[in-house]
Design an enzyme around this catalytic site. Structure first.
Site, PDB file in Angstrom:
ATOM      1  N   SER A  71       0.845  -1.192   0.000  1.00 42.48           N
ATOM      2  CA  SER A  71       0.000   0.000   0.000  1.00 42.48           C
ATOM      3  C   SER A  71       0.880   1.241   0.000  1.00 42.48           C
ATOM      4  CB  SER A  71      -0.901   0.006   1.234  1.00 42.48           C
ATOM      5  OG  SER A  71      -0.128   0.332   2.365  1.00 42.48           O
ATOM      6  N   LYS A  72       0.210   2.375  -0.029  1.00 44.46           N
ATOM      7  CA  LYS A  72       0.897   3.667  -0.042  1.00 44.46           C
ATOM      8  C   LYS A  72       1.894   3.768   1.129  1.00 44.46           C
ATOM      9  CE  LYS A  72       0.448   8.027  -1.754  1.00 44.46           C
ATOM     10  NZ  LYS A  72       0.567   8.334  -3.146  1.00 44.46           N
TER      11      LYS A  72
END
Ligand code: GLU
Length: 483
Positions: free
Chosen positions: A252-253
């Site tokens: 994820s980010k």
């Protein structure tokens, strides 16, 4: 028949690396078999879908080098087709109207939770009579359409990556809603939902192979039932493993980057990123070969060589692949790529008039680059006529005799209005002889005076670059004032 595959992103965010990987596998598969690769934008979630995300997905795929043969098709423009599919299911008795309100459904879920049961729709409106439906309608209730799922069914398919997959009907959450509640007066059913739209589209687009992330496995079981109900051939399925972070969670980010835009901004080249992504799950036949363009990989790609296990994201490997690509780039091209970074760093250069100089600079720094963003750090000592000096450099400059050495170089420079790299070497040789000193001393001192640091790119080439701008004399004179 040649294969027809698709990438079907939902435009609810920028192009994610997971979607890009699915796109790459589909593209490689299509190109390997001389088939078709189709782009379909699944924008039925009107609240979360945004046109700018569609644009981002299209430009991200294009940037990576993935061209599509058909599309982009937008699901919001195809509602009539989905309505026909829904009507067929209703006519054949595979679907029915369910009038449960959101509150009733919530209550059902609460009760199931309290009894430690998995949440599911309990099929309570599966056998409503016409009169019961009329009654709900007269009370002003609006129905969703539900597709009947037989709890006793075992859904089995031969997954092209995971081999035999079996799913039990009773684990699919009860009869599945295939529409929302109608919003407009007179509508016979509301907006079609994901599973229905996908199956109708995949049939209409004659998709032969559905290659997508393993998070869709439960959807595949539901979709197979829809294909059967519509009386159509079921495509082949291949579920790709997820991309995992170092801890084994979904990337994820928070892991530093997750959208293709993030990677672009971090200085990765499209070919290198595509190369790295294709290796996230696919092992080439010769596993020692790791550098592939998309077209090269297409020749060798097969789903049999896609692993079942999750693919761990490895920044070190991505950096290594990126550097392999960067080091191959001709200086003329690197200048184009680096120019925006130089501009952003505030260096005053003109792409047209400074081109020959910039190309020499690019050739000098290219071996040190891992990411494109490194052009700033690797070239910062070569721009401008002022310097800041590291402590090491100041110490070097203040060593005994260094002032005279630098002064001698400055004096010598006056003899060469048109300096070449060979002249630079000659000046160094001359001063070495005149002062009877080791070459190392003069090189270190010149590096300190010219660059302000004791480490950096090749000194002769750097000096030659500075000289073309007239910055060498200015810097050397300035360094004398530091001593
Ligand atoms: N729209 C789905 C997604 O973005 C993909 C659906 C599919 O590939 O069938 O995850």
């Amino acid at each position: 028949m040649t294969p027809r595959v698709r990438i079907a992103p939902s435009p609810t965010g920028n192009l994610h690396i997971g979607t890009a990987r699915t796109a790459i596998f589909n593209w490689l598969f299509a190109r390997h078999h001389w088939g078709q690769f189709i782009l379909r934008i699944e924008d039925t979630d009107l609240e979360r879908s945004r046109p700018e995300y569609t644009e981002n997905i299209k430009s991200g795929l294009t940037w990576l080098g993935l061209n599509w043969d058909e599309g982009p098709f937008l699901q919001t423009q195809r509602f009539d087709l989905y309505c026909q599919g829904i009507q067929t299911l209703l006519d054949k008795g595979f679907a029915y109207r369910c009038y449960c309100t959101p509150e009733e459904l919530e209550k059902m879920r609460e009760e199931q939770k309290a009894n430690n049961q998995a949440p599911r729709y309990d099929n309570r409106h599966r056998h409503l009579t016409e009169a019961e439906c009329q009654k709900f309608e007269s009370e002003g209730k609006k129905p969703v359409i539900r597709f009947i799922i037989d709890d006793n069914r075992e859904i089995v398919w031969n997954d092209l990556i995971r081999n035999k997959v079996t799913w039990r009907g009773k684990d699919l959450g009860g009869d599945m809603a295939i529409t929302r509640i109608p919003q407009l007066e007179g509508e016979s059913f509301g907006q079609p939902l994901y599973n229905l739209a996908v199956v109708v589209d995949d049939l209409d687009m004659k998709i032969t192979h559905v290659i997508r992330g393993e998070d869709h496995i439960a959807n595949t079981a539901k979709q197979i039932l829809l294909y059967e109900a519509l009386g159509k051939t079921v495509p082949d399925f291949a579920h790709t493993p997820l991309i995992l972070n170092q801890e084994g969670g979904k990337l994820s980010k928070r892991d530093g980057a997750s959208s293709i835009d993030d990677f672009r901004k971090m200085g990765f080249l499209p070919d290198a990123l595509a190369n790295y992504i294709m290796l996230l799950g696919w092992t080439p036949p010769d596993s020692t070969k790791e550098i592939f363009t998309l077209s090269e990989a297409a020749k060798e790609f097969s789903l049999e060589r896609v692993n079942k296990a999750g693919a761990k994201f490895d920044w070190g490997k991505l950096d290594w692949i990126n550097s392999q690509y960067l080091h191959q780039i001709p200086a003329s091209e690197l200048v184009e790529l680096a120019f925006p970074y130089w501009k952003e760093a505030g260096y005053e250069v003109n792409l047209e008039s400074d081109r020959p100089w910039l190309e020499q600079l690019a050739a000098l720094i290219v071996p040190s680059l891992t990411r494109l963003t490194d052009v700033i750090k690797e070239s910062r000592l070569l721009f401008g006529n002022t310097l800041s000096y590291s402590n090491e450099a100041l110490e070097q400059l203040r060593k005994e005799g260094v002032k005279d050495i630098i002064q001698a170089v400055v004096d010598n420079l006056a003899n060469y209005p048109q300096l070449s790299e060979d002249n630079v070497k000659e000046i160094i040789r001359q001063v070495t002889v005149d002062f009877k000193i080791k070459k190392g001393l003069i090189m270190r001192s010149l590096r300190a005076g010219l660059m302000g640091e004791l480490h950096g790119p090749d000194l002769i080439k750097s000096w030659f670059l500075l000289h073309q701008k007239g910055w060498d004399i200015i810097r050397l004179k300035e360094s004398l004032s530091q001593i």
